[in-house]
Design an enzyme around this catalytic site. Structure first.
Site, PDB file in Angstrom:
ATOM      1  N   HIS A 243       0.653  -1.463  -8.480  1.00  0.00           N
ATOM      2  CA  HIS A 243      -0.682  -1.200  -7.943  1.00  0.00           C
ATOM      3  C   HIS A 243      -0.677  -0.108  -6.873  1.00  0.00           C
ATOM      4  O   HIS A 243      -1.740   0.295  -6.400  1.00  0.00           O
ATOM      5  CB  HIS A 243      -1.299  -2.497  -7.383  1.00  0.00           C
ATOM      6  CG  HIS A 243      -0.672  -3.009  -6.131  1.00  0.00           C
ATOM      7  ND1 HIS A 243       0.297  -4.001  -6.128  1.00  0.00           N
ATOM      8  CD2 HIS A 243      -0.869  -2.693  -4.824  1.00  0.00           C
ATOM      9  CE1 HIS A 243       0.655  -4.265  -4.879  1.00  0.00           C
ATOM     10  NE2 HIS A 243      -0.041  -3.484  -4.068  1.00  0.00           N
TER      11      HIS A 243
ATOM     12  N   ASP B  73       3.014  -5.922 -12.379  1.00  0.00           N
ATOM     13  CA  ASP B  73       2.860  -5.184 -11.122  1.00  0.00           C
ATOM     14  C   ASP B  73       4.193  -4.528 -10.779  1.00  0.00           C
ATOM     15  O   ASP B  73       4.884  -4.935  -9.853  1.00  0.00           O
ATOM     16  CB  ASP B  73       2.391  -6.099  -9.986  1.00  0.00           C
ATOM     17  CG  ASP B  73       1.908  -5.295  -8.770  1.00  0.00           C
ATOM     18  OD1 ASP B  73       1.841  -4.051  -8.874  1.00  0.00           O
ATOM     19  OD2 ASP B  73       1.597  -5.908  -7.742  1.00  0.00           O
TER      20      ASP B  73
ATOM     21  N   GLY C 299       0.531  -2.915   3.332  1.00  0.00           N
ATOM     22  CA  GLY C 299       1.560  -1.897   3.495  1.00  0.00           C
ATOM     23  C   GLY C 299       2.930  -2.361   3.051  1.00  0.00           C
ATOM     24  O   GLY C 299       3.828  -1.552   2.820  1.00  0.00           O
TER      25      GLY C 299
ATOM     26  N   SER D  89       3.480  -3.899   0.235  1.00  0.00           N
ATOM     27  CA  SER D  89       3.545  -3.873  -1.226  1.00  0.00           C
ATOM     28  C   SER D  89       4.683  -2.997  -1.725  1.00  0.00           C
ATOM     29  O   SER D  89       4.902  -1.888  -1.223  1.00  0.00           O
ATOM     30  CB  SER D  89       2.236  -3.347  -1.806  1.00  0.00           C
ATOM     31  OG  SER D  89       1.255  -4.342  -1.828  1.00  0.00           O
TER      32      SER D  89
ATOM     33  N   SER E 164       4.447  -7.954  -4.436  1.00  0.00           N
ATOM     34  CA  SER E 164       3.185  -7.682  -5.119  1.00  0.00           C
ATOM     35  C   SER E 164       2.004  -7.984  -4.196  1.00  0.00           C
ATOM     36  O   SER E 164       1.287  -7.087  -3.787  1.00  0.00           O
ATOM     37  CB  SER E 164       3.089  -8.517  -6.394  1.00  0.00           C
ATOM     38  OG  SER E 164       1.817  -8.372  -6.995  1.00  0.00           O
TER      39      SER E 164
END
Length: 394
Positions: free
Chosen positions: A238, A266, A346, A348, A363
């Site tokens: 993402h 993801d 942030g 991720s 994720s």
């Protein structure tokens, strides 16, 4: 977050990290421990003379898991053994395999079987045996039927739970009486063995707008690097679409997203060039020393696990569930692993690691690192297999 930095005088802390990482890597090579891990589940052997983790990592586990130093050390050793036992036990159980989990209090692995006649063979591997009603294959079939349903936002996630021998559907407590939630629950119960549980909040992804720190950027989105692979790094899907350009903390060009999938999955990978390089290291952010990555042996449910990200840095917790479908507002993501580790926007794409074994990329989740929460990751071995990548290991 693996160390991969462009040498420049503008960032003393980055140069220091790169120097420390290089020293760690050279030390490893000098002692003949260099290995490579492929897309397969490839834990590196741990010599009896090598500690299960650095002193700083054990300190972090003490703080986040409420353990003494001796308990943390003992647990890491037991979890290393459990990874090996799980593979042998799965083979011994055959079609009756119903899943497994690490029992932190007992310090060993429990393996579920749906056929009691397989108990003796499974016990011979060193696992404790639990006889359950359903095999993992039957529970996975229920998962597939639930994945085919459209879930409302009040349904947080669902996953195979070997301990209850059912698929656990998590419903946001404040939304459990909604008509659409009740309708989904009714359909879910018809799909197979299902248990309904409440959760406090709905999940969200952990990407963020542009802020300072030690990130990588795609446009105005900041995310965190996951693990080094030969030719680049893996991260969350993402965070950017295939072809999107990626820049580092200093806004200089790193590479591009070579592949990306979100939702449904993801995960993504980015090639690295233009003077940047990769090393098999996860940043400890000063909380612990930078951690070498030696393989990607999968940790069982119940095992300790830690996460590194560019916002909240280093935090630890435990693996809560595997093969969970997470229902984000953008769409469902499948085959995720749930943890008790906190995360924030942030983080991720950042690294989940158990001992020295890569586990997955961050994720999303709910909560934060002040009040607590839960976070999901996409397993790294699936990413390596999907893109034909090789994990960069020490």
């Amino acid at each position: 977050m693996p160390e991969r930095r462009k040498a420049t005088p503008l960032r003393r802390t980055t140069l220091l990290r790169a120097g420390l990482s290089t020293a760690l890597l050279l030390s490893t090579v000098a002692t003949g421990l260099g290995t490579q891990a492929s897309a397969a589940d490839t834990p590196s052997p741990t010599p009896a003379t090598r500690a299960p983790a650095s002193a700083a990592l054990i300190t972090a586990m003490q703080q986040d898991l409420g353990l003494t130093r001796a308990e943390a050390t003992t647990r890491l050793k037991a979890e290393t053994t459990a990874r090996t036992v799980e593979r042998a036990a799965r083979r011994a159980a055959g079609a009756s395999y119903g899943g497994s989990w690490f029992d932190a209090e007992r310090g060993g692995l429990t393996v579920a079987v749906s056929d009691s006649s397989r108990s003796r063979a499974v016990a011979a591997t060193g696992a404790r045996v639990a006889v359950v009603r359903h095999s993992e294959r039957q529970l996975d079939a229920t998962m597939d039927r639930l994945d085919a349903l459209d879930a409302p936002s009040g349904v947080s996630s669902w996953h195979v739970d070997p301990q209850s021998s059912s698929v656990v559907v998590s419903v946001v407590a404040a939304r459990q009486d909604d008509n659409d939630v009740q309708a989904f629950v009714s359909r879910a119960r018809k799909a197979g063995p299902v248990t309904i549980r409440e959760t406090r909040q709905a999940p969200r992804t952990f990407a963020a707008g542009t802020v300072g720190g030690d990130p990588y950027y795609t446009g105005n989105v900041r995310c965190s690097i996951g693990f080094s692979v030969y030719g680049g790094f893996v991260t969350a899907g993402h965070c950017g679409q295939a072809g999107a350009g990626v820049s580092g903390w200093d806004r200089s060009y790193i590479g591009n997203f070579q592949g990306s999938s979100f939702p449904d999955n993801d995960y993504a990978w980015v090639n690295v060039g233009s003077g940047w390089w990769t090393v098999p290291v996860v940043l400890g952010w000063g909380t612990v020393s930078d951690q070498l990555v030696r393989g990607s042996g999968e940790a069982p449910v119940g095992a300790s696990i830690c996460r590194s990200g560019s916002t909240s840095h280093w935090h630890c917790g435990t693996v809560l569930a595997k093969n969970e479908t997470v229902n984000y507002s953008q769409g469902a993501v499948h085959q995720m692993t749930k943890t008790s580790v906190c995360a924030e926007p942030g983080d991720s794409g950042g690294s989940f690691i158990s001992g020295d074994q890569a586990q997955g990329v961050t994720s999303g989740g709910w909560g934060n690192c002040s009040s607590g929460g839960e976070t999901w990751y996409q397993p790294v071995n699936e990413i390596l297999s999907r893109y034909g990548l090789t994990l960069h290991t020490a």
